[in-house]
Write a protein that holds these residues in place. Structure first.
Motif, short mmCIF file in Angstrom:
data_model
loop_
_atom_site.label_atom_id
_atom_site.label_comp_id
_atom_site.label_asym_id
_atom_site.label_seq_id
_atom_site.Cartn_x
_atom_site.Cartn_y
_atom_site.Cartn_z
N ARG A 109 0.97 -1.33 -0.04
CA ARG A 109 0.07 -0.12 0.02
C ARG A 109 0.85 1.27 -0.04
N GLY A 110 1.84 1.16 -0.71
CA GLY A 110 2.67 2.36 -1.00
C GLY A 110 3.73 2.45 0.15
N ARG A 111 3.91 1.69 1.04
CA ARG A 111 5.03 1.53 2.02
C ARG A 111 5.92 0.57 1.73
N GLU A 112 7.24 0.91 1.81
CA GLU A 112 8.40 0.08 1.73
C GLU A 112 8.62 -0.48 3.15
N VAL A 113 8.73 -1.76 3.17
CA VAL A 113 9.08 -2.72 4.37
C VAL A 113 10.23 -3.67 3.93
#
Length: 158
Positions: A109-113
């Motif tokens: 959802r657009g967040r880098e992990v």
């Protein structure tokens, strides 16, 4: 995820899987326009993950995969498409890169992990495979049609 049950049933149909491949360019445009927050598969209620895997020789390889939550971790699967070339299975570049690294990056959802990558041994694969098939029943058909059994990975946030 209850609303995605009809979509998962539809995914068992070979013509629907071929259609899904054709939706790739539309999905990429939608993801780009929304800066990674929306995709066709996510709108259908499925757990879509964008995966970025470093290559040994430089550069990253990116892929979109359907995965499933496993506590705070993610399970993903990948393998050949069942169409061998010169009697050898053809693996997607991301699976080859993932086999040779211990870290990668998920974009959820657009967040880098950033994640630690663990390749499943045969016992772990046997335990984790039904969870992946429950999340995306087409995995069962893909694995059956493949020249080699699909690989399974556990991705743990760092």
């Amino acid at each position: 995820m209850a609303g995605s049950e009809p979509v998962r049933r539809l995914a068992r149909r070979s013509w629907a899987r071929r259609l899904a491949v054709g939706l790739g360019p539309l999905d990429r445009r939608l993801v780009r326009a929304s800066r990674g927050r929306v995709s066709v598969v996510e709108l259908a209620g499925l757990p879509l993950l964008r995966l970025r895997v470093p290559r040994r020789r430089g550069g990253d390889v990116e892929a979109v995969v359907v995965g499933c939550r496993y506590g705070e971790q993610w399970l993903i699967a990948g393998g050949d498409d069942g169409r061998p070339v010169d009697h050898h299975p053809v693996r997607p570049a991301w699976t080859t890169a993932l086999r040779s690294t211990d870290t990668a990056c998920l974009v959820v959802r657009g967040r880098e992990v950033p994640v630690r990558v663990q390749h499943a041994d045969p016992e772990e694969r046997e335990r984790w495979w039904p969870l992946l098939v429950r999340a995306w029943p087409a995995y069962e058909d893909c694995d059956r049609e493949a020249a080699e059994q699909w690989d399974v990975w556990l991705l743990t946030p760092l």
